[in-house]
Design a protein around this motif. Structure first.
Motif, PDB file in Angstrom:
ATOM      1  N   GLY A 161      86.599  77.269 -16.391  1.00 22.44           N
ATOM      2  CA  GLY A 161      85.385  76.675 -17.426  1.00 22.44           C
ATOM      3  C   GLY A 161      85.929  77.111 -18.803  1.00 22.44           C
ATOM      4  O   GLY A 161      86.918  77.308 -19.205  1.00 22.44           O
ATOM      5  N   VAL A 162      84.866  77.110 -19.480  1.00 17.38           N
ATOM      6  CA  VAL A 162      85.513  77.862 -20.915  1.00 17.38           C
ATOM      7  C   VAL A 162      84.770  79.281 -21.494  1.00 17.38           C
ATOM      8  O   VAL A 162      84.077  80.118 -20.389  1.00 17.38           O
ATOM      9  N   ASN A 210      74.397  82.512 -19.087  1.00 15.60           N
ATOM     10  CA  ASN A 210      74.886  83.186 -18.969  1.00 15.60           C
ATOM     11  C   ASN A 210      76.131  82.835 -17.828  1.00 15.60           C
ATOM     12  O   ASN A 210      76.711  81.816 -17.489  1.00 15.60           O
ATOM     13  N   VAL A 211      76.716  84.009 -18.060  1.00 14.01           N
ATOM     14  CA  VAL A 211      78.407  83.288 -16.753  1.00 14.01           C
ATOM     15  C   VAL A 211      78.229  82.670 -15.604  1.00 14.01           C
ATOM     16  O   VAL A 211      76.602  83.598 -14.744  1.00 14.01           O
ATOM     17  N   GLY A 212      78.510  81.937 -15.167  1.00 19.64           N
ATOM     18  CA  GLY A 212      78.473  81.198 -13.982  1.00 19.64           C
ATOM     19  C   GLY A 212      77.336  80.218 -13.976  1.00 19.64           C
ATOM     20  O   GLY A 212      77.090  79.228 -13.448  1.00 19.64           O
ATOM     21  N   VAL A 237      80.489  71.777 -18.535  1.00 17.11           N
ATOM     22  CA  VAL A 237      81.289  72.500 -17.902  1.00 17.11           C
ATOM     23  C   VAL A 237      80.901  74.331 -17.917  1.00 17.11           C
ATOM     24  O   VAL A 237      79.905  74.336 -18.314  1.00 17.11           O
ATOM     25  N   PRO A 238      81.615  75.066 -17.248  1.00 18.42           N
ATOM     26  CA  PRO A 238      80.504  76.298 -16.498  1.00 18.42           C
ATOM     27  C   PRO A 238      81.016  76.928 -17.637  1.00 18.42           C
ATOM     28  O   PRO A 238      82.796  76.896 -17.859  1.00 18.42           O
ATOM     29  N   VAL A 239      80.700  78.675 -17.627  1.00 16.61           N
ATOM     30  CA  VAL A 239      80.357  79.198 -18.336  1.00 16.61           C
ATOM     31  C   VAL A 239      81.625  80.517 -17.599  1.00 16.61           C
ATOM     32  O   VAL A 239      81.016  81.174 -17.222  1.00 16.61           O
ATOM     33  N   VAL A 240      82.956  81.114 -17.786  1.00 18.14           N
ATOM     34  CA  VAL A 240      83.680  82.089 -17.567  1.00 18.14           C
ATOM     35  C   VAL A 240      83.989  82.814 -18.314  1.00 18.14           C
ATOM     36  O   VAL A 240      83.499  84.147 -17.196  1.00 18.14           O
TER      37      VAL A 240
END
Length: 208
Positions: free
Chosen positions: A71-72, A85-87, A100-103
């Protein structure tokens, strides 16, 4: 040939301590809040290489930043504006529109950034990364030589533009100084008002 000439100049320069070639792009992004925001995208080959130029860290805590091919990484203010938030997922809108997912979320105070690895970029956008930017750092003992290096590089056919992070930082710092003066005036005025009110209330109670 133009790019190789720029690389050769940096390798031969005694004032440039280190440099890397990476991919950079301006994109629009959006999230759960529906707000759209312009961001600077950086794609690098390995996270370890980026550490020499950009410090990715959390504002609170000492946990290492998760920089993976899953992810990004986005900056903190951007996460607040997008309401993610994350995820959770964000949308990157450039030549292609992708989710895209936020890691991870990192500390940052000037502009908005999205970081990813080259492998994740290629998997997400379906095309190979073509590096179009160079990050470079100067030797500490050389002092401020960025103007000389940038002037010489701007004369090369392979270089279109440049920017100084230090200059950008100083510009924002100077603009914040003027705001600080206004804040100080408001605080002092509020303190005087509070004193006058308390004084009058105390005086009235003592009189009664």
């Amino acid at each position: 040939e133009d790019v190789e000439a720029a690389y050769g100049y940096l390798d031969a320069s005694e004032t440039v301590d280190r440099w890397i070639s990476c991919y950079s792009e301006m994109l629009d992004t959006s999230g759960e809040s529906g707000v759209e925001n312009g961001v600077n995208l950086f794609a690098v080959e390995t996270p370890e290489v980026l550490d020499h130029f950009i410090t990715l860290r959390h504002r609170f805590g000492e946990e290492p930043v998760e920089f993976t091919n899953d992810g990004v990484i986005i900056t903190e203010k951007l996460s607040e504006r997008l309401g993610v938030n994350v995820g959770e997922m964000i949308t990157l809108d450039g030549e292609k529109r992708v989710d895209v997912p936020v890691v991870d979320i990192v500390e940052n105070y000037v502009q908005h950034y999205v970081y990813m690895t080259n492998d994740f970029y290629e998997a997400t956008f379906g095309e190979p990364v073509e590096n179009n930017a160079i990050l470079l750092a100067y030797s500490e003992e050389t002092g401020n030589v960025s103007d000389v290096v940038s002037t010489e590089m701007m004369e090369m056919d392979g270089v279109a533009t440049y920017s100084h992070i230090a200059s950008l930082r100083d510009t924002f710092t100077e603009s914040m100084v003027s705001i600080d003066y206004a804040v100080i005036i408001i605080i002092v005025a509020a303190a005087v008002l509070a004193f006058v009110v308390l004084y009058n209330l105390t005086n009235i109670n003592i009189t009664e």
